[in-house]
Design an enzyme around this catalytic site. Sequence first.
Site, PDB file in Angstrom:
ATOM      1  N   HIS A   1      14.710  20.481 -20.285  1.00  0.00           N
ATOM      2  CA  HIS A   1      13.903  20.999 -21.391  1.00  0.00           C
ATOM      3  C   HIS A   1      12.416  20.896 -21.057  1.00  0.00           C
ATOM      4  CE1 HIS A   1      12.909  16.965 -23.378  1.00  0.00           C
ATOM      5  NE2 HIS A   1      13.923  16.608 -22.635  1.00  0.00           N
TER       6      HIS A   1
ATOM      7  N   ASP B   1       9.779  12.055 -19.913  1.00  0.00           N
ATOM      8  CA  ASP B   1      10.744  12.842 -20.684  1.00  0.00           C
ATOM      9  C   ASP B   1      10.037  13.968 -21.396  1.00  0.00           C
ATOM     10  OD1 ASP B   1      12.766  13.803 -22.272  1.00  0.00           O
ATOM     11  OD2 ASP B   1      12.961  12.020 -23.526  1.00  0.00           O
TER      12      ASP B   1
ATOM     13  N   GLU C   1      14.826  20.815 -27.108  1.00  0.00           N
ATOM     14  CA  GLU C   1      15.900  19.862 -26.801  1.00  0.00           C
ATOM     15  C   GLU C   1      15.769  18.647 -27.693  1.00  0.00           C
ATOM     16  OE1 GLU C   1      17.590  16.229 -24.700  1.00  0.00           O
ATOM     17  OE2 GLU C   1      15.581  16.625 -25.410  1.00  0.00           O
ATOM     18  N   GLU C   2      14.525  18.176 -27.863  1.00  0.00           N
ATOM     19  CA  GLU C   2      14.323  16.912 -28.585  1.00  0.00           C
ATOM     20  C   GLU C   2      14.878  16.937 -30.008  1.00  0.00           C
ATOM     21  OE1 GLU C   2      13.839  14.303 -27.190  1.00  0.00           O
ATOM     22  OE2 GLU C   2      12.495  14.454 -25.477  1.00  0.00           O
TER      23      GLU C   2
ATOM     24  N   ASP D   1      16.957  15.809 -16.801  1.00  0.00           N
ATOM     25  CA  ASP D   1      16.048  15.308 -17.829  1.00  0.00           C
ATOM     26  C   ASP D   1      15.568  13.932 -17.357  1.00  0.00           C
ATOM     27  OD1 ASP D   1      14.708  14.920 -20.162  1.00  0.00           O
ATOM     28  OD2 ASP D   1      16.442  15.039 -21.467  1.00  0.00           O
TER      29      ASP D   1
ATOM     30  N   HIS E   1       9.845   8.335 -25.788  1.00  0.00           N
ATOM     31  CA  HIS E   1       9.534   9.049 -27.048  1.00  0.00           C
ATOM     32  C   HIS E   1       8.309   8.500 -27.793  1.00  0.00           C
ATOM     33  CE1 HIS E   1      13.743  11.107 -27.596  1.00  0.00           C
ATOM     34  NE2 HIS E   1      13.168  11.388 -26.450  1.00  0.00           N
TER      35      HIS E   1
HETATM   36 ZN    ZN Z   1      14.451  14.628 -22.542  1.00  0.00          ZN
END
Ligand code: ZN
Length: 715
Positions: free
Chosen positions: A335, A345, A382-383, A411, A513
């Site tokens: 992604h 990420d 994607e998230e 990923d 994140h």
């Molecule tokens: Zn990811």
Amino acid sequence: MVAISGSAQTDNGITGFAHARVAAERELEQKFQSFPDPARAESNLRHLTSEPHMSGTEASHRTAEWLLEQYRSFGFDAEIVTYSAWLPQPREIRLELVSPEKKQLATPEESFAADPDTSDPRAVMPFNAYSPSGEITAPVVYVNYGTPDDYQALESLGVSVEGKIVLARYARVYRGIKTKLAEEHKAAALILYSDPDEDGYVAGDTFPRGPWRPMSGIQRGSVLYTQIYPGDPLTPGVPATPDASRLQPADAANLPHIPTMPINAQDAGVILRNLGGQHVPAGWQGGLPLTYHTGPGAAQVHMKLTIDYAQRPVYDVIAKLHGANDDEWVLFGNHHDAWVFGAADPGSGTSAMLETARSLGELARTGWRPRRTIVFCAWDAEEPGLIGSTEWVVANRAELQSKAVAYINTDVGATGPNFAATSTPQLRDLIRDATREVQDPETKRSVYDAWRENSAHMQDDKSGTARQLAKPETPGEVPLSSPGAGSDFCPFLDFAGIPVADIGFTGEYGVYHSLYDDFYWMKHFGDPSFTYHAALARILGTIVLRLDEADILPFDYPAYTSQIARAEAALPGRPAWKAEYSAIVRPVSDAAVEFTEAAVRASLALREISSQAAAPPNARELNRALASVDQALLAPEGLAGRAWYKHTIFAPGSYAGYEAELLPGVTEAIDRNDPVALRMESESLAAALRRAAARLDEITRLARQSRTSASAASR
Ligand SMILES: [Zn+2]
């Protein structure tokens, strides 16, 4: 178990190539290996992390446009495919302690002078995607990780969560499972927090001094019930085109109903310090400097969430390097949307993929043309819930099922030096072989050797990310885990039956994140030299060139059957297992034996033709059969209670983990103690295994036919 390990067609360390083509393949791979460049990987990542780029924003669109331009400059035929999904943007996220004292919570992530990106005002405020808006004041109960066992323990202590706000630490299971369980136990709302025991100061030095989460760091993330179905919540099973017919949000089975928000460890400490009730059970004490209690008690918390949901555009980039045979596709993807800057990420994976694509472009400039079509995919959204990939797979399922050979995801491509991989079993040998060809930047041995050495003494990854560490299947061998939840390979495998893998290098990654997953983090901790990005590009390239150039696809089905046999043997170990279930699952055992025998026959037949000088004339047909065994393992009616999931061997757990639930229909019927469902799921699984056995027998027939025609030709 019949003892045949490894692929059937081993030849000079390269599987699936006719004698006459091995040297050329070696030469091609050597040439490829010289192209990936750490400096370019670094400049890719610098660009990809230049602004926060959450899905549904103009910044996400800019990222897609930039990727489109990159792929075109490498000589790929690239386009942007747009969908329209129901996506969230937070407007107001508030939390305060209202008794026994008043205190504002939901404190933001701290800015650090050493890293100017951490004061970027464009970073989205921390929130959980697909939480409903809502406002509530209630007492709090601490539920540890919020797993089924944790609720059971609370119940035995006589603590009810009904009407309460539950406080759960992250890790162990996907956060959407935590919300689902809180909802099922009638909690009014859920607060998720990052305990320093998992990925903060207990693990090591915190950002910006070290790679771990500082006390103010917050893990954003989706709580969409992707375990029921991923993708746009309003268009399950159909592509989210602008004119698609849509569900009302109230009718979408994957949307949570209780407000859920993430907070940092310092705010969690304020709440925990004010909880009454009993001292927590063993294993519930986290890393904060206080004694944890279950609650409730004097602590009352006020939560207010205003989240704006609207149809917003999703931009997938699909880039093709056309091969001589445009009817066979080798797919790679990751992604491009990120919660904030997304250095690890997803930027590290994307940066490595770009280097792989550029290097393939360099090869093409020297006159090489791929045999099959190579497709690089950069997914949006994607998230929030695997949306860009799911919509594309749903829209293109029939074409993928007739053309796709495999889908390889990367990923979180590089957060340290430890190689890790997840894959369907037939691809595991190929992945191991590819890591033998690439040098580990630190130890200067092969990535394979470093991987084997590491896996002997590695701990479980506790950061709550998707790629968990597996246990090796055979002692001394490298471990590969099974594909469960967590990234864009899911729709390929679970909805379309395409063989999948997810690979990358892992390390001490505590900023998942958060605001701090940025360029500074990567440059100081994750992969300062970018040599692991380049190593990943070399591994990806080796996998591309083998899947693309092989005469006979290097797929190992005996490995698949041993995984199924192990999963089946583990069923009586489930806590809810009853003796009378043995008879009910008997059809599964019988069909698994048929599948195993067919896999062994196919493997032997393929081994016989592997000694031929040239590719068999019916290679196309053979390869189609080899790539479609997973399609035979799909149950047309899907799994009970979540019909979108069709694969009978792998699915994300409904209530457990990030890793795959094996034989999910049967396993969950046992766990629910439901003999009627168990009978249905056993029959469905047995039928799938027999279909897969028939597909393998087709491979045997085709291989024997090609051997006969080859010997007739040589006479
Ligand atoms: Zn990811």
